[in-house]
Design a protein around this motif. Structure first.
Motif, PDB file in Angstrom:
ATOM      1  N   ALA A  17      54.896   7.922 -11.287  1.00 24.97           N
ATOM      2  CA  ALA A  17      53.722   7.869 -12.155  1.00 24.97           C
ATOM      3  C   ALA A  17      52.448   8.176 -11.378  1.00 24.97           C
ATOM      4  CB  ALA A  17      53.614   6.495 -12.809  1.00 24.97           C
ATOM      5  N   VAL A  18      51.498   8.758 -12.086  1.00 22.98           N
ATOM      6  CA  VAL A  18      50.214   9.146 -11.500  1.00 22.98           C
ATOM      7  C   VAL A  18      49.111   8.316 -12.145  1.00 22.98           C
ATOM      8  CG1 VAL A  18      48.608  11.053 -11.088  1.00 22.98           C
ATOM      9  CG2 VAL A  18      51.077  11.489 -11.128  1.00 22.98           C
ATOM     10  N   GLY A  19      48.329   7.637 -11.340  1.00 21.54           N
ATOM     11  CA  GLY A  19      47.228   6.838 -11.847  1.00 21.54           C
ATOM     12  C   GLY A  19      45.904   7.593 -11.808  1.00 21.54           C
ATOM     13  N   ARG A  20      45.014   7.236 -12.715  1.00 23.17           N
ATOM     14  CA  ARG A  20      43.635   7.747 -12.711  1.00 23.17           C
ATOM     15  C   ARG A  20      43.560   9.273 -12.731  1.00 23.17           C
ATOM     16  NH1 ARG A  20      41.265   3.815  -7.883  1.00 23.17           N
ATOM     17  NH2 ARG A  20      42.240   1.902  -8.652  1.00 23.17           N
ATOM     18  N   ASN A  21      44.385   9.912 -13.576  1.00 19.00           N
ATOM     19  CA  ASN A  21      44.381  11.370 -13.630  1.00 19.00           C
ATOM     20  C   ASN A  21      43.490  11.914 -14.741  1.00 19.00           C
ATOM     21  OD1 ASN A  21      45.141  13.854 -12.554  1.00 19.00           O
ATOM     22  ND2 ASN A  21      46.891  14.067 -13.933  1.00 19.00           N
ATOM     23  N   TYR A  22      42.769  11.025 -15.430  1.00 16.05           N
ATOM     24  CA  TYR A  22      41.759  11.414 -16.417  1.00 16.05           C
ATOM     25  C   TYR A  22      40.459  10.701 -16.037  1.00 16.05           C
ATOM     26  CZ  TYR A  22      45.378  13.248 -19.597  1.00 16.05           C
ATOM     27  OH  TYR A  22      46.407  13.964 -20.172  1.00 16.05           O
ATOM     28  N   GLY A  30      36.276   1.244 -14.482  1.00 15.14           N
ATOM     29  CA  GLY A  30      35.387   1.085 -13.340  1.00 15.14           C
ATOM     30  C   GLY A  30      35.986   1.545 -12.027  1.00 15.14           C
ATOM     31  N   ASN A  31      36.923   2.506 -12.092  1.00 15.68           N
ATOM     32  CA  ASN A  31      37.588   2.998 -10.885  1.00 15.68           C
ATOM     33  C   ASN A  31      36.965   4.303 -10.406  1.00 15.68           C
ATOM     34  OD1 ASN A  31      39.574   0.926 -10.816  1.00 15.68           O
ATOM     35  ND2 ASN A  31      40.741   1.997 -12.397  1.00 15.68           N
ATOM     36  N   ALA A  32      37.034   4.524  -9.116  1.00 17.40           N
ATOM     37  CA  ALA A  32      36.548   5.769  -8.545  1.00 17.40           C
ATOM     38  C   ALA A  32      37.485   6.917  -8.909  1.00 17.40           C
ATOM     39  CB  ALA A  32      36.454   5.639  -7.027  1.00 17.40           C
ATOM     40  N   ILE A  33      36.916   8.132  -8.983  1.00 18.68           N
ATOM     41  CA  ILE A  33      37.725   9.311  -9.226  1.00 18.68           C
ATOM     42  C   ILE A  33      38.475   9.656  -7.941  1.00 18.68           C
ATOM     43  CG2 ILE A  33      37.706  11.731  -9.927  1.00 18.68           C
ATOM     44  CD1 ILE A  33      36.796   9.777 -12.110  1.00 18.68           C
ATOM     45  N   PRO A  34      39.792   9.762  -7.984  1.00 15.44           N
ATOM     46  CA  PRO A  34      40.543  10.034  -6.750  1.00 15.44           C
ATOM     47  C   PRO A  34      40.402  11.484  -6.297  1.00 15.44           C
ATOM     48  CG  PRO A  34      42.024   9.985  -8.630  1.00 15.44           C
ATOM     49  CD  PRO A  34      40.667   9.582  -9.149  1.00 15.44           C
ATOM     50  N   ASP A  35      40.468  11.699  -4.978  1.00 16.47           N
ATOM     51  CA  ASP A  35      40.468  13.065  -4.460  1.00 16.47           C
ATOM     52  C   ASP A  35      41.877  13.555  -4.172  1.00 16.47           C
ATOM     53  OD1 ASP A  35      41.026  11.514  -2.250  1.00 16.47           O
ATOM     54  OD2 ASP A  35      39.310  12.189  -1.070  1.00 16.47           O
ATOM     55  N   LYS A  36      42.847  12.646  -4.234  1.00 17.77           N
ATOM     56  CA  LYS A  36      44.259  12.984  -4.161  1.00 17.77           C
ATOM     57  C   LYS A  36      44.990  12.162  -5.214  1.00 17.77           C
ATOM     58  CE  LYS A  36      44.376  14.043   0.795  1.00 17.77           C
ATOM     59  NZ  LYS A  36      44.991  13.681   2.111  1.00 17.77           N
ATOM     60  N   ILE A 166      42.826  15.630 -14.166  1.00 16.04           N
ATOM     61  CA  ILE A 166      42.183  16.009 -12.907  1.00 16.04           C
ATOM     62  C   ILE A 166      43.110  16.907 -12.095  1.00 16.04           C
ATOM     63  CG2 ILE A 166      41.262  15.133 -10.726  1.00 16.04           C
ATOM     64  CD1 ILE A 166      40.553  12.525 -12.270  1.00 16.04           C
ATOM     65  N   PHE A 167      44.384  16.520 -11.995  1.00 15.92           N
ATOM     66  CA  PHE A 167      45.373  17.271 -11.221  1.00 15.92           C
ATOM     67  C   PHE A 167      46.388  17.890 -12.175  1.00 15.92           C
ATOM     68  CE2 PHE A 167      44.034  13.653  -8.521  1.00 15.92           C
ATOM     69  CZ  PHE A 167      43.381  14.378  -7.521  1.00 15.92           C
ATOM     70  N   THR A 168      46.653  19.167 -12.019  1.00 17.33           N
ATOM     71  CA  THR A 168      47.564  19.879 -12.905  1.00 17.33           C
ATOM     72  C   THR A 168      49.019  19.506 -12.627  1.00 17.33           C
ATOM     73  OG1 THR A 168      47.860  21.751 -11.412  1.00 17.33           O
ATOM     74  CG2 THR A 168      45.976  21.845 -12.947  1.00 17.33           C
ATOM     75  N   VAL A 169      49.884  19.884 -13.558  1.00 16.65           N
ATOM     76  CA  VAL A 169      51.315  19.622 -13.387  1.00 16.65           C
ATOM     77  C   VAL A 169      51.856  20.288 -12.118  1.00 16.65           C
ATOM     78  CG1 VAL A 169      53.611  20.011 -14.378  1.00 16.65           C
ATOM     79  CG2 VAL A 169      51.734  19.179 -15.829  1.00 16.65           C
ATOM     80  N   PRO A 170      51.608  21.596 -11.873  1.00 15.20           N
ATOM     81  CA  PRO A 170      52.122  22.191 -10.633  1.00 15.20           C
ATOM     82  C   PRO A 170      51.602  21.500  -9.379  1.00 15.20           C
ATOM     83  CG  PRO A 170      51.486  23.913 -12.163  1.00 15.20           C
ATOM     84  CD  PRO A 170      50.993  22.624 -12.739  1.00 15.20           C
ATOM     85  N   TYR A 171      50.324  21.121  -9.384  1.00 11.84           N
ATOM     86  CA  TYR A 171      49.776  20.435  -8.219  1.00 11.84           C
ATOM     87  C   TYR A 171      50.480  19.096  -8.006  1.00 11.84           C
ATOM     88  CZ  TYR A 171      46.513  18.433  -4.877  1.00 11.84           C
ATOM     89  OH  TYR A 171      45.972  17.857  -3.746  1.00 11.84           O
ATOM     90  N   LEU A 172      50.673  18.345  -9.080  1.00 13.35           N
ATOM     91  CA  LEU A 172      51.317  17.042  -8.959  1.00 13.35           C
ATOM     92  C   LEU A 172      52.737  17.170  -8.429  1.00 13.35           C
ATOM     93  CD1 LEU A 172      50.133  15.329 -12.266  1.00 13.35           C
ATOM     94  CD2 LEU A 172      49.374  14.793  -9.945  1.00 13.35           C
ATOM     95  N   LEU A 173      53.507  18.105  -8.974  1.00 14.67           N
ATOM     96  CA  LEU A 173      54.894  18.256  -8.545  1.00 14.67           C
ATOM     97  C   LEU A 173      54.962  18.690  -7.080  1.00 14.67           C
ATOM     98  CD1 LEU A 173      56.567  19.938 -11.650  1.00 14.67           C
ATOM     99  CD2 LEU A 173      56.362  17.507 -11.090  1.00 14.67           C
ATOM    100  N   LEU A 189      55.194  10.894 -14.728  1.00 13.29           N
ATOM    101  CA  LEU A 189      54.179  10.562 -15.728  1.00 13.29           C
ATOM    102  C   LEU A 189      52.832  11.042 -15.218  1.00 13.29           C
ATOM    103  CD1 LEU A 189      55.224   6.925 -16.723  1.00 13.29           C
ATOM    104  CD2 LEU A 189      55.934   9.093 -17.748  1.00 13.29           C
ATOM    105  N   THR A 190      52.069  11.733 -16.067  1.00  8.89           N
ATOM    106  CA  THR A 190      50.897  12.480 -15.601  1.00  8.89           C
ATOM    107  C   THR A 190      49.563  11.785 -15.825  1.00  8.89           C
ATOM    108  OG1 THR A 190      50.807  13.703 -17.698  1.00  8.89           O
ATOM    109  CG2 THR A 190      52.091  14.685 -15.909  1.00  8.89           C
ATOM    110  N   GLY A 191      49.566  10.519 -16.217  1.00  6.79           N
ATOM    111  CA  GLY A 191      48.308   9.807 -16.403  1.00  6.79           C
ATOM    112  C   GLY A 191      47.930   9.678 -17.864  1.00  6.79           C
ATOM    113  N   THR A 192      46.920   8.856 -18.118  1.00  7.50           N
ATOM    114  CA  THR A 192      46.541   8.526 -19.497  1.00  7.50           C
ATOM    115  C   THR A 192      45.052   8.756 -19.737  1.00  7.50           C
ATOM    116  OG1 THR A 192      46.862   6.820 -21.213  1.00  7.50           O
ATOM    117  CG2 THR A 192      45.947   6.083 -19.131  1.00  7.50           C
ATOM    118  N   PRO A 193      44.693   9.197 -20.956  1.00  4.40           N
ATOM    119  CA  PRO A 193      43.270   9.315 -21.296  1.00  4.40           C
ATOM    120  C   PRO A 193      42.661   7.949 -21.614  1.00  4.40           C
ATOM    121  CG  PRO A 193      44.613   9.981 -23.159  1.00  4.40           C
ATOM    122  CD  PRO A 193      45.565   9.708 -22.016  1.00  4.40           C
TER     123      PRO A 193
END
Length: 223
Positions: A17-22, A30-36, A166-173, A189-193
């Motif tokens: 699963a991917v967190g904070r992808n929106y 109140g979370n920071a936007i991740p750079d990875k 924030i991160f595309t499917v190809p980038y995530l994989l 799982l690609t994250g939630t809005p």
């Protein structure tokens, strides 16, 4: 690729699963936007399919939780073994898709975040990954432009589009496969809005992915 991916719940060995992808979801908590990509795992025992309830224990899901949240997500079903793959060919490893709920014990997650602890107790408990049936890859020509929505008791809570990831499917994989191998029938799982909210015993959660598929799960107490 060949295989019966409709049986991914039975055959898949892990849920990545991917967190904070929106950005809007990160902001609402109140979370920071991740750079990875922010990665965590769920075991295959977290799966449930329609007809099975999201279980509570004396209205606590899991034990000790007082604030269970829904998170609607597009999931990627892996079609073949992927180790250190590139973005350019990452979509070749996609068998199809799934609509999923990443059920989250928000209070336990907040405690873990404050202490710098892992999220597994908040994210990986039994019934924490309700999923739809398998969606063939051909049904979604562009996974970066599909609408995902979630209702609780008929009230719209989440209404987003995967174009805002924030991160595309190809980038995530590609990124994930640099650290550990993705295997056939695993899902990502690609994250939630934005729009996550608490649910309780007796609530009905519905979700949809464009006009392709809908899901419905009831929260039930096991006491």
């Amino acid at each position: 690729m060949s295989g019966n991916y409709s049986r991914f719940v039975e055959l898949g060995r892990k849920i990545v699963a991917v967190g904070r992808n929106y950005r809007d979801h990160a902001a609402e908590l109140g979370n920071a936007i991740p750079d990875k990509p922010l990665i965590f795992m769920k075991p295959a025992t977290a799966y449930i399919t329609e007809g099975s309830p999201i279980k509570t224990h004396f209205n606590q899901i899991p034990k000790g939780c007082t604030s269970l949240h829904h998170e609607i997500e597009l999931g990627i079903v892996i079609g073949k073994k992927a180790t250190d793959i590139t973005e350019a060919n990452a979509m070749d490893y996609v068998a199809g898709y799934v609509l999923a709920l990443d059920m989250t014990a928000r209070d336990l997650q907040n405690i873990a975040k404050q202490k710098g602890h892992p999220w597994e107790m908040a994210k990986s408990f039994d019934t924490s990954c309700p999923v739809s049936a398998f969606i063939p890859k051909s049904s979604i020509p562009d996974p970066h432009n599909v609408n995902v929505w979630c209702k609780v008791n008929g009230n719209m809570k989440q209404d987003g589009n995967t174009k805002d990831m924030i991160f595309t499917v190809p980038y995530l994989l590609s990124y994930i496969s640099q650290f550990f191998t993705l295997e056939p029938n695993d899902i990502v799982l690609t994250g939630t809005p934005a729009g996550v909210s608490a649910v309780k015993s007796g609530d009905v959660i519905q979700g949809g992915l464009d006009q392709l598929i809908k899901i419905e799960f009831r929260v039930e107490s096991s006491n």
